[in-house]
Design a protein around this motif. Structure first.
Motif, PDB file in Angstrom:
ATOM      1  N   TYR A 197       0.841  -1.186   0.000  1.00 35.61           N
ATOM      2  CA  TYR A 197       0.000   0.000   0.000  1.00 35.61           C
ATOM      3  C   TYR A 197       0.881   1.242   0.000  1.00 35.61           C
ATOM      4  O   TYR A 197       2.061   1.181   0.363  1.00 35.61           O
ATOM      5  CB  TYR A 197      -0.975   0.014   1.191  1.00 35.61           C
ATOM      6  CG  TYR A 197      -0.297   0.146   2.533  1.00 35.61           C
ATOM      7  CD1 TYR A 197       0.196  -0.979   3.188  1.00 35.61           C
ATOM      8  CD2 TYR A 197      -0.139   1.381   3.141  1.00 35.61           C
ATOM      9  CE1 TYR A 197       0.823  -0.857   4.410  1.00 35.61           C
ATOM     10  CE2 TYR A 197       0.484   1.509   4.373  1.00 35.61           C
ATOM     11  CZ  TYR A 197       0.972   0.385   4.997  1.00 35.61           C
ATOM     12  OH  TYR A 197       1.607   0.507   6.207  1.00 35.61           O
ATOM     13  N   GLN A 233       2.784  -1.341  -8.117  1.00 35.62           N
ATOM     14  CA  GLN A 233       1.335  -1.370  -8.386  1.00 35.62           C
ATOM     15  C   GLN A 233       0.579  -0.465  -7.412  1.00 35.62           C
ATOM     16  O   GLN A 233      -0.505   0.030  -7.740  1.00 35.62           O
ATOM     17  CB  GLN A 233       0.787  -2.801  -8.274  1.00 35.62           C
ATOM     18  CG  GLN A 233       1.274  -3.751  -9.353  1.00 35.62           C
ATOM     19  CD  GLN A 233       2.537  -4.480  -8.972  1.00 35.62           C
ATOM     20  OE1 GLN A 233       3.512  -3.869  -8.558  1.00 35.62           O
ATOM     21  NE2 GLN A 233       2.547  -5.786  -9.127  1.00 35.62           N
ATOM     22  N   ALA A 234       1.139  -0.271  -6.200  1.00 36.74           N
ATOM     23  CA  ALA A 234       0.470   0.584  -5.211  1.00 36.74           C
ATOM     24  C   ALA A 234       0.880   2.046  -5.361  1.00 36.74           C
ATOM     25  O   ALA A 234       0.153   2.944  -4.934  1.00 36.74           O
ATOM     26  CB  ALA A 234       0.790   0.094  -3.801  1.00 36.74           C
ATOM     27  N   CYS A 289      -3.583   3.913  -2.110  1.00 34.67           N
ATOM     28  CA  CYS A 289      -3.714   2.821  -3.068  1.00 34.67           C
ATOM     29  C   CYS A 289      -3.238   1.523  -2.405  1.00 34.67           C
ATOM     30  O   CYS A 289      -2.251   1.530  -1.658  1.00 34.67           O
ATOM     31  CB  CYS A 289      -2.876   3.140  -4.300  1.00 34.67           C
ATOM     32  SG  CYS A 289      -3.130   1.999  -5.663  1.00 34.67           S
ATOM     33  N   CYS A 315      -2.650  -2.774  -3.110  1.00 30.82           N
ATOM     34  CA  CYS A 315      -2.570  -3.890  -4.062  1.00 30.82           C
ATOM     35  C   CYS A 315      -2.577  -5.198  -3.270  1.00 30.82           C
ATOM     36  O   CYS A 315      -1.726  -5.399  -2.393  1.00 30.82           O
ATOM     37  CB  CYS A 315      -1.293  -3.793  -4.890  1.00 30.82           C
ATOM     38  SG  CYS A 315      -1.015  -5.226  -5.942  1.00 30.82           S
ATOM     39  N   GLY A 342      -2.434  -8.856  -9.336  1.00 27.61           N
ATOM     40  CA  GLY A 342      -2.324  -7.791  -8.333  1.00 27.61           C
ATOM     41  C   GLY A 342      -3.593  -6.961  -8.406  1.00 27.61           C
ATOM     42  O   GLY A 342      -3.766  -6.160  -9.325  1.00 27.61           O
ATOM     43  N   THR A 362      -5.730  -4.062  -7.441  1.00 27.56           N
ATOM     44  CA  THR A 362      -5.300  -2.770  -6.925  1.00 27.56           C
ATOM     45  C   THR A 362      -6.461  -1.793  -6.898  1.00 27.56           C
ATOM     46  O   THR A 362      -7.234  -1.727  -7.860  1.00 27.56           O
ATOM     47  CB  THR A 362      -4.166  -2.233  -7.834  1.00 27.56           C
ATOM     48  OG1 THR A 362      -3.169  -3.249  -7.918  1.00 27.56           O
ATOM     49  CG2 THR A 362      -3.556  -0.965  -7.292  1.00 27.56           C
ATOM     50  N   ARG A 390      -7.761   2.294  -5.610  1.00 30.58           N
ATOM     51  CA  ARG A 390      -7.499   3.623  -5.055  1.00 30.58           C
ATOM     52  C   ARG A 390      -8.704   4.055  -4.234  1.00 30.58           C
ATOM     53  O   ARG A 390      -9.839   3.682  -4.550  1.00 30.58           O
ATOM     54  CB  ARG A 390      -7.321   4.644  -6.178  1.00 30.58           C
ATOM     55  CG  ARG A 390      -5.975   4.613  -6.839  1.00 30.58           C
ATOM     56  CD  ARG A 390      -5.821   5.779  -7.797  1.00 30.58           C
ATOM     57  NE  ARG A 390      -6.615   5.590  -9.003  1.00 30.58           N
ATOM     58  CZ  ARG A 390      -7.674   6.315  -9.332  1.00 30.58           C
ATOM     59  NH1 ARG A 390      -8.114   7.283  -8.542  1.00 30.58           N
ATOM     60  NH2 ARG A 390      -8.316   6.083 -10.448  1.00 30.58           N
ATOM     61  N   ALA A 445     -10.417  -2.706  -2.518  1.00 24.54           N
ATOM     62  CA  ALA A 445      -9.540  -3.770  -3.047  1.00 24.54           C
ATOM     63  C   ALA A 445     -10.116  -5.138  -2.685  1.00 24.54           C
ATOM     64  O   ALA A 445     -10.196  -6.039  -3.537  1.00 24.54           O
ATOM     65  CB  ALA A 445      -8.124  -3.613  -2.490  1.00 24.54           C
TER      66      ALA A 445
END
Ligand code: GLY
Length: 284
Positions: free
Chosen positions: A91, A154-155, A188, A190, A243, A245, A247, A258
């Motif tokens: 995150y 990814q985060a 965010c 993931c 993954g 993800t 937001r 998520a």
């Protein structure tokens, strides 16, 4: 920390709180040869306690522009139990990583390592990854990588408003001076969906259900890590498969979204951690 220097399947390390503990473990490793040749040499390191964070930065060999900090979850199971993995979720940003510690990391760690590489005639341009432990005595470096983190990227990257290609090109051309990064004022998260058995042996070729439904959710992006396409369907094809993800305006809402997306996806044997970002939510 006392470690056998060779490969010992993750078992050749002991946290020693007293000299007696250390002597006992050294005897097991070096005299009784519990790990065979792997214990011919040992490494003795300071024991570090605190929050582990990943701080990535763009650099053109002189200028250093840190990204927002993220936290990976390296153990396979909830509560940081089980074997180490490549990362079960991440995150960003990390509440425990405030501006004061960010200044120290920048000046004492990132700037210095970039300057040192340039002075040695091997200037580094690209993404520098510092794995850090935030201890009571200040940040300490666990590792450096010369790449993005997976799943940290990814985060982090969904929150970057600045054009990524422009920043990377400026890094390559040595033109990062004066550049700045703009970030969405959001969080965010993931969550990695892994194959049953990972990080040990696992089967592949499992059909994945629910991808279309999850990926149409507002604020959700699904990154494929270990999948392959067969006809119109996706099959698992690796240990870390997806993954998932999301937001959100704050960390709690990003986590909630998520896991709502995760709930729509399934494949035989799928496993994931249910506590991604819990330390961030606790404000540790
Ligand atoms: N997630 C850890 C790494 O990319 O090194």
């Amino acid at each position: 920390m006392v470690k056998a220097d060779g490969l010992a399947a993750g078992k050749g390390v002991s946290v020693c709180f007293t000299e007696d503990d250390a002597a006992r473990f050294l005897r097991e490793v070096m005299v009784e040869r519990k790990f065979g040749d792997a214990g011919e040499r040992v490494v003795i390191e300071e024991y570090l306690e605190g929050e582990e964070v990943s701080v990535l930065a763009f650099t053109d060999g002189r200028e250093v522009i840190p990204l927002i900090a993220s936290q990976d979850h390296k153990r396979a199971f909830d509560g940081d139990e089980g074997p180490n993995t490549g990362g079960m979720g991440a995150y960003a940003p990390v509440p425990a990583y405030g501006p004061a510690v960010a200044d120290v990391v920048r000046e004492e760690i990132l700037d210095r390592v970039v300057r040192a590489m340039a002075e040695r005639g091997i200037p580094y341009r690209g993404v520098l990854y510092a794995g850090l432990m935030l201890t009571a005595a200040g940040p300490r470096v666990l590792e450096f990588n010369v790449r993005f983190g997976d799943p940290e990227a990814q985060a982090i990257l969904p929150l970057l408003e600045t054009d990524l290609v422009e920043v990377l090109m400026a890094a390559v051309r040595g033109e990062l001076r004066g550049a700045r990064l703009d970030w969405r004022p959001e969080s965010c998260v993931c969550v990695v969906l892994a194959s049953g058995g990972y990080p040990g042996p696992y089967r592949t070729g499992m059909p994945i259900e629910g991808l279309d439904s999850a990926s149409t959710m507002e604020g959700v992006e699904i990154f494929h890590a270990g999948t392959r396409r067969q006809g119109g369907a996706f099959l698992t094809d690796g240990g870390r498969v997806l993954g998932v993800t999301a937001r959100g305006p704050d960390l709690a809402r990003a986590v909630e979204l998520a896991y709502r997306a995760v709930a729509r996806i399934s494949f035989p044997g799928m496993h994931y951690r249910t506590d991604i970002a819990r330390r961030g939510l606790l404000g540790r």
